[in-house]
Design a protein around this motif. Structure first.
Motif, PDB file in Angstrom:
ATOM      1  N   PRO A  98    -101.439 -11.404  87.318  1.00  0.00           N
ATOM      2  CA  PRO A  98    -100.178 -11.338  87.713  1.00  0.00           C
ATOM      3  C   PRO A  98     -99.673 -10.580  88.855  1.00  0.00           C
ATOM      4  CG  PRO A  98    -100.641  -9.654  85.955  1.00  0.00           C
ATOM      5  CD  PRO A  98    -101.882 -10.404  86.061  1.00  0.00           C
ATOM      6  N   GLN A  99     -98.759 -11.255  89.561  1.00  0.00           N
ATOM      7  CA  GLN A  99     -98.594 -10.646  90.821  1.00  0.00           C
ATOM      8  C   GLN A  99     -97.579  -9.327  90.621  1.00  0.00           C
ATOM      9  OE1 GLN A  99     -99.800 -11.131  93.635  1.00  0.00           O
ATOM     10  NE2 GLN A  99    -100.639 -13.288  93.507  1.00  0.00           N
ATOM     11  N   PRO A 100     -97.347  -8.503  91.595  1.00  0.00           N
ATOM     12  CA  PRO A 100     -96.440  -7.443  91.231  1.00  0.00           C
ATOM     13  C   PRO A 100     -94.952  -7.959  91.482  1.00  0.00           C
ATOM     14  CG  PRO A 100     -97.568  -7.191  93.406  1.00  0.00           C
ATOM     15  CD  PRO A 100     -98.221  -8.288  92.773  1.00  0.00           C
ATOM     16  N   ARG A 101     -94.110  -7.123  90.733  1.00  0.00           N
ATOM     17  CA  ARG A 101     -92.657  -7.189  90.999  1.00  0.00           C
ATOM     18  C   ARG A 101     -92.099  -5.949  91.484  1.00  0.00           C
ATOM     19  NH1 ARG A 101     -91.369 -11.791  87.736  1.00  0.00           N
ATOM     20  NH2 ARG A 101     -89.142 -11.624  88.370  1.00  0.00           N
ATOM     21  N   SER A 154     -91.499 -14.917  93.612  1.00  0.00           N
ATOM     22  CA  SER A 154     -91.796 -15.083  94.847  1.00  0.00           C
ATOM     23  C   SER A 154     -91.035 -14.088  95.763  1.00  0.00           C
ATOM     24  CB  SER A 154     -91.924 -16.354  95.262  1.00  0.00           C
ATOM     25  OG  SER A 154     -90.613 -17.005  95.204  1.00  0.00           O
ATOM     26  N   ALA A 155     -89.591 -13.929  95.523  1.00  0.00           N
ATOM     27  CA  ALA A 155     -88.768 -13.300  96.287  1.00  0.00           C
ATOM     28  C   ALA A 155     -89.061 -11.755  96.078  1.00  0.00           C
ATOM     29  CB  ALA A 155     -87.385 -13.474  96.264  1.00  0.00           C
ATOM     30  N   GLY A 202     -86.749 -20.188  98.974  1.00  0.00           N
ATOM     31  CA  GLY A 202     -87.745 -19.549  99.733  1.00  0.00           C
ATOM     32  C   GLY A 202     -88.165 -20.979 100.524  1.00  0.00           C
ATOM     33  N   VAL A 203     -87.362 -21.986 100.498  1.00  0.00           N
ATOM     34  CA  VAL A 203     -87.642 -23.196 101.447  1.00  0.00           C
ATOM     35  C   VAL A 203     -86.505 -23.394 102.432  1.00  0.00           C
ATOM     36  CG1 VAL A 203     -88.050 -25.684 101.541  1.00  0.00           C
ATOM     37  CG2 VAL A 203     -88.886 -23.971  99.816  1.00  0.00           C
TER      38      VAL A 203
END
Length: 297
Positions: free
Chosen positions: A131-134, A166-167, A288-289
């Protein structure tokens, strides 16, 4: 030469036995310690080897993803050219339009297969990465930095809300890089003030440190010597207002901010330290795009 009494010989023999026992115990302890060190070295070597293999594997996957992406872009470009050709040829030769449509369909199926392969590799890589950090995990980041020697003070204004994962990852990485720079250039004891300001649709993140001042004070200079070294004039003030700091870390932070419609500025405060400011005016609804307002879908 007179002979020693039997009790003396017994005492000497006992002392030699005790000494031998002590030496044996020390030798066994040294042998165990040597074995433990060798075992630890072996484990570290195995860990380094596994890490090297993992890094190489990740690098290989990224290379494959890039290559498949480049091929897919080329094929999509070909599909566009074929579609344009079919549009013009169809007016005079319907069979040419049919042939072009068949070629477009075939290219599209091949491209879709490549993109599915890319997504499979991406999912596998993400699953292995964990898991990615938040933003909720910034408390752990601040604790880690405090343990490393920074004096981190956090202020938050406005009402927080959840962002796209992602933000949040982009903001977390900016904070991580900024704090790492504070520790790198300011050293142990550097004071860092982290500010979060939430608005209805965006967030501003600011990181200010006193790294210059702390680094000078850590050298044990007298008050007059420290004041002389930290002194600055109009030229330094003007440079701090106009100079855009650049470097790999700052460029990466700036790129992360721009992905979500944000801006990042990095500057020096003369006689004090560094300042990093990241502003995201519409990150709450940014995909994000293209910055599409997701609330209106």
């Amino acid at each position: 030469m007179p002979s020693l009494p039997q009790t003396t010989w017994l005492a000497i023999a006992g002392g030699l036995l005790v000494l031998a026992a002590v030496l044996l115990v020390l030798w066994i302890a040294a042998l165990r310690r040597l074995r433990a060190e060798r075992r630890a070295a072996g484990e570290r070597s195995q860990h380094a080897a596994r890490l090297q293999v993992a890094v190489a594997d990740q690098g290989g996957r990224l290379r494959i993803i890039r290559e498949l992406h480049d091929v897919a872009v080329h094929r999509v470009s070909a599909m566009i050219a074929q579609a344009d050709g079919a549009r013009y040829a169809g007016a005079t030769d319907p069979t040419a339009a049919v042939r072009a449509a068949q070629a477009i369909a075939e290219t599209g199926r091949t491209t879709l297969a490549d993109m599915r392969r890319v997504m499979t590799l991406v999912r596998e890589t993400e699953a292995e990465a964990g898991p990615q950090p938040r933003l909720k995990t910034t408390r752990e980041l601040f604790k880690t930095m405090r343990d490393a020697g920074l004096n981190v003070v956090v202020e938050e204004h406005g009402e927080p809300y959840d962002l796209d994962s992602s933000a949040e990852l982009a903001i977390y990485r900016i904070l991580q890089e900024a704090l790492s720079n504070s520790l790198k250039y300011g050293g142990d004891g550097t004071e860092v003030r982290v500010g979060f300001t939430w608005t209805a649709s965006g967030i501003a993140v600011k990181v200010d440190d006193d790294g210059f001042r702390n680094a000078v004070l850590q050298r044990g200079l007298s008050g007059d010597e420290a004041a002389a070294e930290l002194a600055y004039g109009v030229e330094e003030d003007l440079r701090s207002l106009t100079q855009q700091l650049a470097g790999p870390g700052i460029q990466e932070m700036r790129a992360r901010a721009e992905l979500f419609g944000g801006t990042l500025t990095a500057s020096e405060t003369p006689g004090v330290g560094f300042s990093i400011s990241a502003t995201f005016p519409s990150i709450r609804f940014h995909n994000g795009v293209h910055g599409v307002d997701l609330s209106r879908r």
